[in-house]
Motif scaffolding. Structure first.
Motif, mmCIF file in Angstrom:
data_model
loop_
_atom_site.group_PDB
_atom_site.id
_atom_site.type_symbol
_atom_site.label_atom_id
_atom_site.label_comp_id
_atom_site.label_asym_id
_atom_site.label_seq_id
_atom_site.Cartn_x
_atom_site.Cartn_y
_atom_site.Cartn_z
ATOM 1 N N TYR A 188 -6.985 16.436 -7.462
ATOM 2 C CA TYR A 188 -7.858 16.327 -6.283
ATOM 3 C C TYR A 188 -8.222 14.869 -6.022
ATOM 4 O O TYR A 188 -8.125 14.379 -4.902
ATOM 5 C CB TYR A 188 -9.124 17.158 -6.481
ATOM 6 C CG TYR A 188 -10.090 17.052 -5.330
ATOM 7 C CD1 TYR A 188 -9.973 17.886 -4.226
ATOM 8 C CD2 TYR A 188 -11.114 16.106 -5.333
ATOM 9 C CE1 TYR A 188 -10.840 17.788 -3.161
ATOM 10 C CE2 TYR A 188 -11.987 16.009 -4.269
ATOM 11 C CZ TYR A 188 -11.858 16.842 -3.184
ATOM 12 O OH TYR A 188 -12.705 16.732 -2.137
ATOM 13 N N TYR A 189 -8.620 14.173 -7.061
ATOM 14 C CA TYR A 189 -9.050 12.783 -6.916
ATOM 15 C C TYR A 189 -7.881 11.862 -6.596
ATOM 16 O O TYR A 189 -8.039 10.880 -5.866
ATOM 17 C CB TYR A 189 -9.783 12.332 -8.175
ATOM 18 C CG TYR A 189 -11.000 13.173 -8.424
ATOM 19 C CD1 TYR A 189 -12.127 13.064 -7.618
ATOM 20 C CD2 TYR A 189 -11.009 14.137 -9.430
ATOM 21 C CE1 TYR A 189 -13.240 13.856 -7.811
ATOM 22 C CE2 TYR A 189 -12.121 14.934 -9.646
ATOM 23 C CZ TYR A 189 -13.224 14.794 -8.825
ATOM 24 O OH TYR A 189 -14.315 15.589 -9.016
ATOM 25 N N ALA A 190 -6.705 12.185 -7.116
ATOM 26 C CA ALA A 190 -5.520 11.375 -6.815
ATOM 27 C C ALA A 190 -5.163 11.486 -5.332
ATOM 28 O O ALA A 190 -4.897 10.469 -4.676
ATOM 29 C CB ALA A 190 -4.346 11.813 -7.690
ATOM 30 N N ARG B 111 0.828 -1.203 0.000
ATOM 31 C CA ARG B 111 0.000 0.000 0.000
ATOM 32 C C ARG B 111 0.867 1.260 0.000
ATOM 33 O O ARG B 111 0.550 2.235 -0.667
ATOM 34 C CB ARG B 111 -0.930 0.011 1.216
ATOM 35 C CG ARG B 111 -2.094 -0.942 1.097
ATOM 36 C CD ARG B 111 -2.884 -0.991 2.397
ATOM 37 N NE ARG B 111 -3.961 -1.935 2.316
ATOM 38 C CZ ARG B 111 -5.229 -1.594 2.136
ATOM 39 N NH1 ARG B 111 -5.566 -0.330 2.057
ATOM 40 N NH2 ARG B 111 -6.153 -2.520 2.070
ATOM 41 N N ALA B 112 1.959 1.233 0.748
ATOM 42 C CA ALA B 112 2.863 2.381 0.783
ATOM 43 C C ALA B 112 3.506 2.590 -0.594
ATOM 44 O O ALA B 112 3.672 3.733 -1.037
ATOM 45 C CB ALA B 112 3.932 2.192 1.854
ATOM 46 N N LEU B 113 3.846 1.506 -1.266
ATOM 47 C CA LEU B 113 4.386 1.625 -2.616
ATOM 48 C C LEU B 113 3.337 2.178 -3.576
ATOM 49 O O LEU B 113 3.652 2.939 -4.486
ATOM 50 C CB LEU B 113 4.902 0.276 -3.109
ATOM 51 C CG LEU B 113 6.165 -0.233 -2.394
ATOM 52 C CD1 LEU B 113 6.439 -1.680 -2.763
ATOM 53 C CD2 LEU B 113 7.349 0.648 -2.714
ATOM 54 N N ARG B 114 2.078 1.822 -3.364
ATOM 55 C CA ARG B 114 0.995 2.366 -4.180
ATOM 56 C C ARG B 114 0.867 3.878 -3.962
ATOM 57 O O ARG B 114 0.544 4.616 -4.893
ATOM 58 C CB ARG B 114 -0.324 1.653 -3.848
ATOM 59 C CG ARG B 114 -1.538 2.204 -4.531
ATOM 60 C CD ARG B 114 -1.533 1.944 -6.020
ATOM 61 N NE ARG B 114 -2.687 2.596 -6.623
ATOM 62 C CZ ARG B 114 -2.602 3.492 -7.600
ATOM 63 N NH1 ARG B 114 -1.452 3.806 -8.129
ATOM 64 N NH2 ARG B 114 -3.683 4.066 -8.079
ATOM 65 N N ASP C 86 3.017 5.680 -6.318
ATOM 66 C CA ASP C 86 2.416 5.753 -7.656
ATOM 67 C C ASP C 86 1.363 6.848 -7.725
ATOM 68 O O ASP C 86 1.246 7.548 -8.731
ATOM 69 C CB ASP C 86 1.784 4.412 -8.026
ATOM 70 C CG ASP C 86 2.803 3.300 -8.162
ATOM 71 O OD1 ASP C 86 3.993 3.607 -8.376
ATOM 72 O OD2 ASP C 86 2.407 2.120 -8.045
ATOM 73 N N VAL C 87 0.595 7.002 -6.657
ATOM 74 C CA VAL C 87 -0.459 8.016 -6.635
ATOM 75 C C VAL C 87 0.141 9.421 -6.690
ATOM 76 O O VAL C 87 -0.405 10.306 -7.348
ATOM 77 C CB VAL C 87 -1.366 7.837 -5.388
ATOM 78 C CG1 VAL C 87 -2.323 8.994 -5.227
ATOM 79 C CG2 VAL C 87 -2.134 6.532 -5.486
#
Length: 152
Positions: free
Chosen positions: A70-72, A51-54, A57-58
Motif C-alpha cells: 500500500y505504501y509503495a 523519476r520514471a526510473l524511480r 524501483d517502486v
C-alpha cells in the motif's frame, strides 16, 4: 509473479523509453520538433526520466514486500504526480508538441489508474491499510473516545 511481468511495470518501462526518446530529440512522425531550451532538455526532462526510473524501483519494492505494498504504491502515485505536472508544464510552454504531450500523458494516466487499483487492492477489508504491527480494526479510537464521553 515477477515484477517485470506486471502490466504496470511494462507500461512504466515504456514511459521511461518514451521520455528518454523525447529528451534526445526524437520526433513523433509528422510533428515538427519545437525548440526546447537546453535547461528544459537536460534539466526538466532529465528529472522526469530519473523519476520514471524511480517508479520502476517502486514497482519492484511493492512486489517484494506484500506488507508494504500500500505504501509503495502511495509513493508511486506521489512521484507519478510530479512527472505529470512537469510534462503538463512543458506542453503548455510548447517545449513538447501536443502529440508528444498526449503520448506521455496517456501512459501516465494508464499507469496512474493501475497504481491506484493496486494500492486500493492492497488495503485490508475494513478499509484501512495494514502494515506489520498495526491493528486492522477501524474505529477503535472512535469507540474509546465515545466511552470516555459516557463517563463524563
Amino acid at each position: 509473479m515477477l515484477a517485470d511481468k506486471l502490466s504496470i511495470y511494462v507500461d512504466t518501462f515504456n514511459l521511461c523509453k518514451l521520455i528518454g526518446q523525447y529528451q534526445q530529440g526524437h520526433r513523433v512522425k509528422g510533428d515538427r520538433q519545437p525548440s526546447m531550451p537546453k535547461f528544459a532538455r537536460y534539466g526538466i526532462m532529465n528529472d522526469c526520466l530519473s523519476r520514471a526510473l524511480r517508479l520502476l524501483d517502486v514497482v519492484y519494492e511493492a512486489n517484494k514486500y506484500k506488507s508494504k505494498r500500500y505504501y509503495a504504491y502511495d509513493s508511486y502515485l506521489e512521484i507519478h504526480q510530479g512527472i505529470k505536472s512537469r510534462v503538463r508544464l512543458m506542453g503548455e510552454l510548447r517545449w513538447l508538441t501536443t502529440r508528444q504531450t498526449n503520448n506521455i500523458m496517456s501512459l501516465l494516466d494508464k499507469t496512474g489508474r493501475q497504481a491506484t487499483a493496486l494500492r486500493n487492492a492492497s488495503q485490508s477489508p475494513s478499509g484501512t491499510p495494514t502494515a506489520a504491527g498495526e491493528s486492522s480494526h477501524y474505529g477503535a479510537a472512535k469507540q474509546d473516545t465515545a466511552a470516555d464521553d459516557d463517563i463524563r
